[in-house]
Scaffold this motif. Sequence first.
Motif, PDB file in Angstrom:
ATOM      1  N   THR A 145      12.910 -25.043 -25.303  1.00  0.00           N
ATOM      2  CA  THR A 145      13.264 -26.400 -24.893  1.00  0.00           C
ATOM      3  C   THR A 145      14.272 -26.393 -23.753  1.00  0.00           C
ATOM      4  N   LEU A 146      15.154 -25.398 -23.730  1.00  0.00           N
ATOM      5  CA  LEU A 146      16.159 -25.282 -22.671  1.00  0.00           C
ATOM      6  C   LEU A 146      15.583 -24.718 -21.377  1.00  0.00           C
ATOM      7  N   GLY A 147      14.310 -24.352 -21.410  1.00  0.00           N
ATOM      8  CA  GLY A 147      13.681 -23.827 -20.206  1.00  0.00           C
ATOM      9  C   GLY A 147      13.732 -22.319 -20.074  1.00  0.00           C
ATOM     10  N   ILE A 148      14.221 -21.637 -21.109  1.00  0.00           N
ATOM     11  CA  ILE A 148      14.256 -20.179 -21.088  1.00  0.00           C
ATOM     12  C   ILE A 148      12.862 -19.656 -21.436  1.00  0.00           C
ATOM     13  N   ASP A 149      12.361 -18.733 -20.646  1.00  0.00           N
ATOM     14  CA  ASP A 149      11.009 -18.207 -20.851  1.00  0.00           C
ATOM     15  C   ASP A 149      10.978 -17.272 -22.057  1.00  0.00           C
ATOM     16  N   VAL A 150      10.360 -17.735 -23.126  1.00  0.00           N
ATOM     17  CA  VAL A 150      10.226 -16.911 -24.339  1.00  0.00           C
ATOM     18  C   VAL A 150       8.750 -16.599 -24.595  1.00  0.00           C
ATOM     19  N   SER A 151       7.941 -16.682 -23.534  1.00  0.00           N
ATOM     20  CA  SER A 151       6.505 -16.411 -23.682  1.00  0.00           C
ATOM     21  C   SER A 151       6.249 -14.968 -24.107  1.00  0.00           C
ATOM     22  N   LEU A 193       3.780 -25.876 -31.836  1.00  0.00           N
ATOM     23  CA  LEU A 193       4.480 -26.400 -30.657  1.00  0.00           C
ATOM     24  C   LEU A 193       4.627 -25.312 -29.596  1.00  0.00           C
ATOM     25  N   PHE A 194       4.999 -24.124 -30.026  1.00  0.00           N
ATOM     26  CA  PHE A 194       5.137 -22.973 -29.130  1.00  0.00           C
ATOM     27  C   PHE A 194       3.793 -22.671 -28.465  1.00  0.00           C
ATOM     28  N   LEU A 195       2.745 -22.652 -29.261  1.00  0.00           N
ATOM     29  CA  LEU A 195       1.401 -22.341 -28.765  1.00  0.00           C
ATOM     30  C   LEU A 195       0.958 -23.347 -27.702  1.00  0.00           C
ATOM     31  N   CYS A 196       1.127 -24.628 -27.979  1.00  0.00           N
ATOM     32  CA  CYS A 196       0.711 -25.663 -27.037  1.00  0.00           C
ATOM     33  C   CYS A 196       1.522 -25.614 -25.744  1.00  0.00           C
ATOM     34  N   ASN A 197       2.782 -25.241 -25.856  1.00  0.00           N
ATOM     35  CA  ASN A 197       3.653 -25.197 -24.680  1.00  0.00           C
ATOM     36  C   ASN A 197       3.227 -24.116 -23.691  1.00  0.00           C
ATOM     37  N   TYR A 198       2.798 -22.951 -24.213  1.00  0.00           N
ATOM     38  CA  TYR A 198       2.466 -21.826 -23.336  1.00  0.00           C
ATOM     39  C   TYR A 198       0.966 -21.602 -23.153  1.00  0.00           C
ATOM     40  N   ASP A 200      -5.379 -16.744 -22.097  1.00  0.00           N
ATOM     41  CA  ASP A 200      -5.995 -15.634 -22.840  1.00  0.00           C
ATOM     42  C   ASP A 200      -5.338 -15.451 -24.203  1.00  0.00           C
ATOM     43  N   LEU A 201      -4.013 -15.551 -24.211  1.00  0.00           N
ATOM     44  CA  LEU A 201      -3.285 -15.417 -25.475  1.00  0.00           C
ATOM     45  C   LEU A 201      -3.582 -16.595 -26.392  1.00  0.00           C
ATOM     46  N   ALA A 202      -3.665 -17.780 -25.803  1.00  0.00           N
ATOM     47  CA  ALA A 202      -3.940 -18.980 -26.604  1.00  0.00           C
ATOM     48  C   ALA A 202      -5.312 -18.901 -27.260  1.00  0.00           C
ATOM     49  N   CYS A 236      -6.627 -29.580 -29.940  1.00  0.00           N
ATOM     50  CA  CYS A 236      -7.000 -30.495 -28.860  1.00  0.00           C
ATOM     51  C   CYS A 236      -5.937 -30.564 -27.759  1.00  0.00           C
ATOM     52  N   SER A 237      -4.725 -30.178 -28.085  1.00  0.00           N
ATOM     53  CA  SER A 237      -3.633 -30.235 -27.106  1.00  0.00           C
ATOM     54  C   SER A 237      -3.579 -29.000 -26.213  1.00  0.00           C
ATOM     55  N   LEU A 238      -4.390 -27.994 -26.512  1.00  0.00           N
ATOM     56  CA  LEU A 238      -4.397 -26.795 -25.678  1.00  0.00           C
ATOM     57  C   LEU A 238      -4.922 -27.106 -24.281  1.00  0.00           C
ATOM     58  N   ARG A 239      -5.811 -28.119 -24.193  1.00  0.00           N
ATOM     59  CA  ARG A 239      -6.327 -28.597 -22.906  1.00  0.00           C
ATOM     60  C   ARG A 239      -6.907 -27.472 -22.052  1.00  0.00           C
ATOM     61  N   LEU A 240      -7.671 -26.606 -22.690  1.00  0.00           N
ATOM     62  CA  LEU A 240      -8.329 -25.514 -21.977  1.00  0.00           C
ATOM     63  C   LEU A 240      -9.839 -25.758 -22.037  1.00  0.00           C
ATOM     64  N   PRO A 241     -10.522 -25.806 -20.896  1.00  0.00           N
ATOM     65  CA  PRO A 241     -11.966 -26.080 -20.883  1.00  0.00           C
ATOM     66  C   PRO A 241     -12.762 -25.142 -21.781  1.00  0.00           C
ATOM     67  N   GLN A 242     -12.331 -23.883 -21.852  1.00  0.00           N
ATOM     68  CA  GLN A 242     -13.078 -22.913 -22.667  1.00  0.00           C
ATOM     69  C   GLN A 242     -12.908 -23.145 -24.163  1.00  0.00           C
ATOM     70  N   MET A 243     -12.019 -24.065 -24.524  1.00  0.00           N
ATOM     71  CA  MET A 243     -11.774 -24.328 -25.941  1.00  0.00           C
ATOM     72  C   MET A 243     -12.660 -25.450 -26.487  1.00  0.00           C
ATOM     73  N   ILE A 244     -13.358 -26.148 -25.617  1.00  0.00           N
ATOM     74  CA  ILE A 244     -14.134 -27.309 -26.050  1.00  0.00           C
ATOM     75  C   ILE A 244     -15.183 -26.924 -27.092  1.00  0.00           C
ATOM     76  N   GLU A 245     -15.856 -25.820 -26.892  1.00  0.00           N
ATOM     77  CA  GLU A 245     -16.901 -25.411 -27.837  1.00  0.00           C
ATOM     78  C   GLU A 245     -16.339 -25.125 -29.224  1.00  0.00           C
ATOM     79  N   TYR A 246     -15.084 -24.685 -29.289  1.00  0.00           N
ATOM     80  CA  TYR A 246     -14.461 -24.420 -30.586  1.00  0.00           C
ATOM     81  C   TYR A 246     -13.939 -25.704 -31.236  1.00  0.00           C
ATOM     82  N   THR A 247     -13.689 -26.697 -30.418  1.00  0.00           N
ATOM     83  CA  THR A 247     -13.081 -27.934 -30.902  1.00  0.00           C
ATOM     84  C   THR A 247     -14.111 -28.933 -31.435  1.00  0.00           C
ATOM     85  N   SER A 248     -15.325 -28.853 -30.938  1.00  0.00           N
ATOM     86  CA  SER A 248     -16.352 -29.860 -31.262  1.00  0.00           C
ATOM     87  C   SER A 248     -16.592 -30.018 -32.757  1.00  0.00           C
ATOM     88  N   GLU A 249     -16.811 -28.917 -33.456  1.00  0.00           N
ATOM     89  CA  GLU A 249     -17.121 -28.990 -34.880  1.00  0.00           C
ATOM     90  C   GLU A 249     -15.950 -29.516 -35.714  1.00  0.00           C
TER      91      GLU A 249
END
Length: 203
Positions: free
Chosen positions: A91-97, A120-125, A131-133, A160-173
């Motif tokens: 939250t402070l902007g420190i890179d903890v990826s 929350l961590f997952l959606c942020n990064y 690839d990690l997501a 749904c918050s990952l907002r990655l096009p490649q995730m749509i097929e996993y999200t549909s069901e």
Amino acid sequence: HQALHSYRRRTMATFPPNRTSNMPVPGGPGGVPPTGVPPGASSSAGHDESYFTESRKGEVNELRMLLRTFATERDKQRKRDIMKKVIAYMTLGIDVSRLFTEMMLAIETRDLVIKKMVYLFLCNYAETHPDLAQMCTNTLVKDCGNEDPMVRGLALRSLCSLRLPQMIEYTSEPLRRSLQDGHAYVRKTGVMGILKMYHLNKE
């Protein structure tokens, strides 16, 4: 009066008149550096910044070590405190990826508070580390079928918050199932998720 004049003459002889008016002014032309500011102090700012950067790296590495003992840690509150510190840094902007792998290992928990922080961590990064997501997709899809409606809803919202096009097929069901879920929170999350997917890919 003679005693007074005699005292004044002795005083003037002991303490000569102030001649500081001709002395160089600190920090002025030809003057000396201001008191407490050593020569070359302007370059110390870079050293300070470097010091804080190194200090943060050390603290992030310390968090990594704590996360690696997460599975064996039995104190529930201590687990939460470790997670809270990671999220606070983020939250402070420190890179903890760099802690992505360790955080994802912690997602396998029944503690809803910890799950929320990992999501929350997952959606942020996710956007910067797609690839990690994507590695966590199976876990999120699995949580969408959890017996706890809160977990189902949170997992679906995160997916749904990952907002990655490649995730749509996993999200549909999971989205399709959510619309027929017995809990209102999951159904509402499903509707919101469909809108997110529509904006991501209108086809």
